[in-house]
Scaffold this motif. Structure first.
Motif, PDB file in Angstrom:
ATOM      1  N   SER A  23       0.826  -1.201   0.000  1.00  0.00           N
ATOM      2  CA  SER A  23       0.000   0.000   0.000  1.00  0.00           C
ATOM      3  C   SER A  23       0.865   1.258   0.000  1.00  0.00           C
ATOM      4  O   SER A  23       0.566   2.239  -0.698  1.00  0.00           O
ATOM      5  CB  SER A  23      -0.922   0.003   1.224  1.00  0.00           C
ATOM      6  N   GLN A  24       1.944   1.221   0.764  1.00  0.00           N
ATOM      7  CA  GLN A  24       2.868   2.352   0.758  1.00  0.00           C
ATOM      8  C   GLN A  24       3.443   2.586  -0.636  1.00  0.00           C
ATOM      9  O   GLN A  24       3.574   3.732  -1.087  1.00  0.00           O
ATOM     10  CB  GLN A  24       4.006   2.104   1.750  1.00  0.00           C
TER      11      GLN A  24
ATOM     12  N   THR B 142       0.345   3.862  -3.095  1.00  0.00           N
ATOM     13  CA  THR B 142      -0.389   5.091  -2.773  1.00  0.00           C
ATOM     14  C   THR B 142       0.494   6.235  -2.293  1.00  0.00           C
ATOM     15  O   THR B 142       0.048   7.381  -2.271  1.00  0.00           O
ATOM     16  CB  THR B 142      -1.457   4.813  -1.696  1.00  0.00           C
ATOM     17  N   GLN B 143       1.742   5.931  -1.900  1.00  0.00           N
ATOM     18  CA  GLN B 143       2.610   7.000  -1.392  1.00  0.00           C
ATOM     19  C   GLN B 143       3.907   7.134  -2.179  1.00  0.00           C
ATOM     20  O   GLN B 143       4.218   8.209  -2.698  1.00  0.00           O
ATOM     21  CB  GLN B 143       2.931   6.739   0.088  1.00  0.00           C
ATOM     22  N   TRP B 144       4.668   6.035  -2.259  1.00  0.00           N
ATOM     23  CA  TRP B 144       5.993   6.149  -2.863  1.00  0.00           C
ATOM     24  C   TRP B 144       5.923   6.473  -4.346  1.00  0.00           C
ATOM     25  O   TRP B 144       6.653   7.358  -4.821  1.00  0.00           O
ATOM     26  CB  TRP B 144       6.768   4.849  -2.639  1.00  0.00           C
TER      27      TRP B 144
ATOM     28  N   ARG C 137       4.895  10.047  -5.017  1.00  0.00           N
ATOM     29  CA  ARG C 137       5.884  11.000  -4.499  1.00  0.00           C
ATOM     30  C   ARG C 137       7.197  10.968  -5.272  1.00  0.00           C
ATOM     31  O   ARG C 137       7.812  12.014  -5.509  1.00  0.00           O
ATOM     32  CB  ARG C 137       6.156  10.695  -3.018  1.00  0.00           C
ATOM     33  N   GLU C 138       7.647   9.778  -5.690  1.00  0.00           N
ATOM     34  CA  GLU C 138       9.007   9.650  -6.196  1.00  0.00           C
ATOM     35  C   GLU C 138       9.133   9.254  -7.664  1.00  0.00           C
ATOM     36  O   GLU C 138      10.149   9.559  -8.288  1.00  0.00           O
ATOM     37  CB  GLU C 138       9.768   8.614  -5.349  1.00  0.00           C
TER      38      GLU C 138
ATOM     39  N   ASP D   8      -5.988  -0.810  -3.740  1.00  0.00           N
ATOM     40  CA  ASP D   8      -5.204   0.404  -4.011  1.00  0.00           C
ATOM     41  C   ASP D   8      -4.949   0.669  -5.485  1.00  0.00           C
ATOM     42  O   ASP D   8      -4.791   1.826  -5.890  1.00  0.00           O
ATOM     43  CB  ASP D   8      -3.852   0.311  -3.289  1.00  0.00           C
TER      44      ASP D   8
ATOM     45  N   LEU E 138      -3.670   9.225  -8.454  1.00  0.00           N
ATOM     46  CA  LEU E 138      -2.590   9.660  -7.567  1.00  0.00           C
ATOM     47  C   LEU E 138      -1.365  10.104  -8.356  1.00  0.00           C
ATOM     48  O   LEU E 138      -0.707  11.098  -8.008  1.00  0.00           O
ATOM     49  CB  LEU E 138      -2.211   8.517  -6.612  1.00  0.00           C
TER      50      LEU E 138
ATOM     51  N   LEU F  65       1.310  15.781  -4.854  1.00  0.00           N
ATOM     52  CA  LEU F  65       1.872  14.684  -4.074  1.00  0.00           C
ATOM     53  C   LEU F  65       3.349  14.457  -4.372  1.00  0.00           C
ATOM     54  O   LEU F  65       4.014  13.699  -3.660  1.00  0.00           O
ATOM     55  CB  LEU F  65       1.096  13.389  -4.348  1.00  0.00           C
TER      56      LEU F  65
ATOM     57  N   SER G 149       7.342  14.801  -4.644  1.00  0.00           N
ATOM     58  CA  SER G 149       8.406  15.364  -3.818  1.00  0.00           C
ATOM     59  C   SER G 149       9.135  16.456  -4.594  1.00  0.00           C
ATOM     60  O   SER G 149       8.966  16.614  -5.813  1.00  0.00           O
ATOM     61  CB  SER G 149       9.402  14.268  -3.442  1.00  0.00           C
TER      62      SER G 149
END
Length: 259
Positions: free
Chosen positions: A187-188, A191-193, A196-197, A232, A239, A245, A247
């Motif tokens: 999930s990280q 939905t996040q990494w 962001r990256e 996800d 996303l 979102l 970086s």
């Protein structure tokens, strides 16, 4: 004169004292300590040069904390029968053990098992013995490495648009901790990494869910992880399209790419 006196002292010691440190490593193993690989076990087996007293060193390494050594124990060789670990070159296991202890020493207040301090000097000495003998016998320590994640690409269809690009980005995220693959980690990643990256083509974004599923099947296909992907993955295109979102490094890279 001093050498002769030293020989006399050695002759006066019990046999087990004279054998201390004079061991040979019979093998190494590495694998998951739990279904998600959040903790892994690094195992080295030894016996003394006279072939007696076989024993194994087991070191527990915590993955979410960055790879800290959190527990260690010495057991009889039959303890291996209870573990589902894969054979791994001993020098690779020894290096992981030493890296884990080095990291633990750097972290103030690291939460470790009460039994770890008592076994720590023994574990470090045993691991160093493996690397020292490897360096002496076969060249630089670590020359034989664990199979890379790239080797596990075999069987995955890379001909589809964006598949190889998606896989390379996934491997960048996975890094050296290939066994750690839990619902929280997937999930990280989704939905996040990635938002962001990662800078991905539309084809790679579309291919990413299937690539992640394929990687999950190679890690044992745990149903909870597959269900997390299903939850996800539909959100990924939205996303990735949300620039808020990203970086700072990603924004700078995108700006340079557009020039």
């Amino acid at each position: 004169m001093y050498a002769a006196a030293g020989d006399g002292v050695l002759d006066s010691l019990a046999g087990w004292v004279r054998r201390m440190g004079r061991v040979r490593c019979d093998g190494g193993w590495y694998g998951k300590a739990d279904p998600y690989g959040e903790q892994v076990l690094a195992v080295l087996s030894f016996r003394y040069e006279n072939g007696k007293e076989p024993h194994i060193l087991v070191v527990g390494i915590d993955q979410p904390s960055g790879g800290l050594a959190v527990d260690a124990l010495v057991e009889e060789a039959k303890f291996l029968d209870e573990l589902d670990l894969r054979p791994t070159p001993p020098e690779s296991v020894a290096k992981r053990v030493l890296d884990a202890f080095e990291l633990t020493d750097r972290v103030m207040g690291a939460r470790v098992a009460d039994t770890l301090p008592g076994v720590r000097p023994f574990a470090i000495t045993r691991a160093r013995t493996v690397l020292a003998r490897t360096s002496h016998d076969t060249g630089p320590a670590g020359s034989q490495q664990e199979p890379s994640a790239e080797a596990r690409l075999e069987g995955l269809d890379v001909s589809g648009p964006g598949v190889r690009e998606a896989f390379d980005v996934l491997m960048e995220f996975v890094g050296e901790r290939t066994l750690w693959w839990s619902p929280a980690r997937v999930s990280q990643f989704l939905t996040q990494w990635l938002p962001r990256e990662a800078i991905l083509s539309e084809a790679a974004i579309e291919a990413m869910p299937e690539v992640v599923r394929a990687w999950t099947m190679r890690q044992g296909g745990h149903p909870d992880v597959l269900r997390q992907i299903d939850r996800d993955a539909p959100r990924l295109p939205g996303l990735m399209a949300d620039d808020s979102l990203a970086s700072l490094n990603k924004r700078l890279s995108m700006a340079a790419k557009d020039r």
